[in-house]
Motif scaffolding. Structure first.
Motif, PDB file in Angstrom:
ATOM      1  N   LEU A 116       0.808  -1.215   0.000  1.00 19.10           N
ATOM      2  CA  LEU A 116       0.000   0.000   0.000  1.00 19.10           C
ATOM      3  C   LEU A 116       0.842   1.266   0.000  1.00 19.10           C
ATOM      4  O   LEU A 116       0.302   2.364  -0.164  1.00 19.10           O
ATOM      5  CB  LEU A 116      -0.923  -0.001   1.231  1.00 19.10           C
ATOM      6  N   LEU A 117       2.168   1.127   0.193  1.00 21.75           N
ATOM      7  CA  LEU A 117       3.046   2.282   0.295  1.00 21.75           C
ATOM      8  C   LEU A 117       3.651   2.636  -1.060  1.00 21.75           C
ATOM      9  O   LEU A 117       4.073   1.758  -1.805  1.00 21.75           O
ATOM     10  CB  LEU A 117       4.174   1.993   1.294  1.00 21.75           C
ATOM     11  N   ALA A 118       3.697   3.934  -1.370  1.00 20.80           N
ATOM     12  CA  ALA A 118       4.375   4.453  -2.567  1.00 20.80           C
ATOM     13  C   ALA A 118       4.005   3.671  -3.830  1.00 20.80           C
ATOM     14  O   ALA A 118       4.864   3.341  -4.646  1.00 20.80           O
ATOM     15  CB  ALA A 118       5.892   4.419  -2.351  1.00 20.80           C
ATOM     16  N   ARG A 119       2.733   3.422  -4.039  1.00 24.28           N
ATOM     17  CA  ARG A 119       2.312   2.579  -5.154  1.00 24.28           C
ATOM     18  C   ARG A 119       2.618   3.212  -6.508  1.00 24.28           C
ATOM     19  O   ARG A 119       3.086   2.532  -7.422  1.00 24.28           O
ATOM     20  CB  ARG A 119       0.819   2.252  -5.024  1.00 24.28           C
ATOM     21  N   VAL A 168      18.966  -2.167  -8.672  1.00 23.88           N
ATOM     22  CA  VAL A 168      18.284  -2.057  -7.385  1.00 23.88           C
ATOM     23  C   VAL A 168      17.075  -1.145  -7.564  1.00 23.88           C
ATOM     24  O   VAL A 168      17.221   0.002  -7.995  1.00 23.88           O
ATOM     25  CB  VAL A 168      19.214  -1.498  -6.290  1.00 23.88           C
ATOM     26  N   LEU A 169      15.892  -1.653  -7.246  1.00 24.49           N
ATOM     27  CA  LEU A 169      14.654  -0.905  -7.404  1.00 24.49           C
ATOM     28  C   LEU A 169      14.237  -0.402  -6.029  1.00 24.49           C
ATOM     29  O   LEU A 169      13.813  -1.181  -5.166  1.00 24.49           O
ATOM     30  CB  LEU A 169      13.555  -1.792  -8.001  1.00 24.49           C
ATOM     31  N   ALA A 170      14.371   0.903  -5.809  1.00 25.50           N
ATOM     32  CA  ALA A 170      14.115   1.460  -4.478  1.00 25.50           C
ATOM     33  C   ALA A 170      13.477   2.832  -4.600  1.00 25.50           C
ATOM     34  O   ALA A 170      14.041   3.733  -5.231  1.00 25.50           O
ATOM     35  CB  ALA A 170      15.415   1.564  -3.693  1.00 25.50           C
ATOM     36  N   ASP A 171      12.297   3.006  -4.004  1.00 29.89           N
ATOM     37  CA  ASP A 171      11.671   4.317  -4.016  1.00 29.89           C
ATOM     38  C   ASP A 171      12.455   5.273  -3.116  1.00 29.89           C
ATOM     39  O   ASP A 171      13.308   4.858  -2.320  1.00 29.89           O
ATOM     40  CB  ASP A 171      10.206   4.223  -3.593  1.00 29.89           C
ATOM     41  N   ALA A 172      12.167   6.554  -3.244  1.00 27.49           N
ATOM     42  CA  ALA A 172      12.954   7.583  -2.565  1.00 27.49           C
ATOM     43  C   ALA A 172      12.995   7.398  -1.052  1.00 27.49           C
ATOM     44  O   ALA A 172      13.989   7.734  -0.402  1.00 27.49           O
ATOM     45  CB  ALA A 172      12.387   8.966  -2.907  1.00 27.49           C
ATOM     46  N   GLY A 173      11.923   6.839  -0.485  1.00 27.96           N
ATOM     47  CA  GLY A 173      11.880   6.644   0.953  1.00 27.96           C
ATOM     48  C   GLY A 173      12.903   5.660   1.478  1.00 27.96           C
ATOM     49  O   GLY A 173      13.178   5.632   2.689  1.00 27.96           O
ATOM     50  N   LYS A 174      13.490   4.855   0.585  1.00 26.56           N
ATOM     51  CA  LYS A 174      14.467   3.849   1.025  1.00 26.56           C
ATOM     52  C   LYS A 174      15.905   4.319   0.862  1.00 26.56           C
ATOM     53  O   LYS A 174      16.827   3.632   1.328  1.00 26.56           O
ATOM     54  CB  LYS A 174      14.258   2.556   0.237  1.00 26.56           C
ATOM     55  N   LEU A 175      16.109   5.458   0.238  1.00 28.78           N
ATOM     56  CA  LEU A 175      17.474   5.929  -0.011  1.00 28.78           C
ATOM     57  C   LEU A 175      18.090   6.442   1.289  1.00 28.78           C
ATOM     58  O   LEU A 175      17.524   7.302   1.972  1.00 28.78           O
ATOM     59  CB  LEU A 175      17.468   7.035  -1.065  1.00 28.78           C
TER      60      LEU A 175
END
Length: 255
Positions: free
Chosen positions: A70-73, A202-209
């Motif tokens: 449900l996060l950052a879809r 690596v597939l990572a949305d901004a919240g994981k950087l």
């Protein structure tokens, strides 16, 4: 300092790193039994998680996959669109577990004409039985939270493969250090996937950087590509641009 204030500062300290009962007792000049009572109260309220001999912040707990879906879809969909171009072109591709990689699997299912090996049940559900998709399921023990397979069976399967590319998810990714995960078996499988693949994404949305709440790491010793979304700030991206091994690709989320 009274007990209420002490517990508030303990909670704040644990957001930076795990701490032991002995460390906290020395810091506050109180007995270890007093600290244990503090930690028990914080744990009961859900503010921290007790560990053997200490505690960690509850913010570092691994979220179940159903919550992460449900996060950052929109960001994950944009990252998956960008990654799809790298997954095309023939040869075997490896897909890690996770929701962002699962979004890529859905796009590959619609595309067809691919050979995929995966450890993620999300990707398996997207790809199983799809015409034009040759699906290789990596065995192993299924983790309840991530719905990914890990352990010696999964590692033995990966060790027998050579992939054109691997697409990895992560709890967090840090420039110059690698990707972090909640459990050592997850990090070990990712390192093996990296070693068996010619190209690494690596597939990572901004919240994981820059996130490093988890304790187990898989590092990079060869070139790799970070695909993130356009919500990432210049400050977040700067360390990755400065990493000589890293290529940064930013996916536009759109309106």
């Amino acid at each position: 300092m009274n007990g209420t204030d002490r517990r508030a500062t303990i909670r704040d300290l644990l957001q930076s790193r795990p701490l032991s009962v002995a460390e906290l007792a020395q810091r506050y000049g109180v007995s270890e039994s007093t600290i244990r009572r503090d930690l028990s109260r914080l744990s009961e309220s859900g503010e921290i998680v007790r560990t053997y001999g200490g505690a960690v912040s509850s913010a570092g707990e691994e979220q179940p996959l159903q919550e992460r879906e449900l996060l950052a879809r929109r960001e994950k969909e944009a990252i998956a669109r960008a990654a799809e171009a790298h997954a095309a072109g023939g040869g075997l591709v490896l897909l890690d577990a996770g929701t962002t990689v699962g979004a890529l699997a859905a796009r590959l299912a619609a595309r067809g004409g691919v050979t995929v090996a995966t450890s993620g049940l999300t990707s398996i559900n997207e790809l199983a039985g799809v015409p034009g998709v040759e699906l290789i399921v990596l065995g192993g023990t299924v983790r309840r939270l991530s719905l990914g397979m890990v352990g010696p069976l999964a590692e033995a399967a990966v060790a027998r493969l050579t992939a054109r590319a691997v697409f990895l998810g992560a709890d967090g990714v840090v420039a110059g250090r690698g990707i972090c995960e909640a459990r050592p078996e997850q990090a070990a499988l990712k390192e093996l996937m990296i070693s068996r693949s010619r190209s690494v994404f690596v597939l990572a949305d901004a919240g994981k950087l820059g996130r490093e709440e988890s304790y187990w790491w898989a590092g990079f010793e060869a070139p790799w590509t970070l695909i993130t979304d356009d919500g990432a700030t210049d400050r977040q991206l700067a360390p990755f641009h400065a990493d000589p091994l890293c290529t940064v690709e930013v996916a536009e989320v759109g309106g």
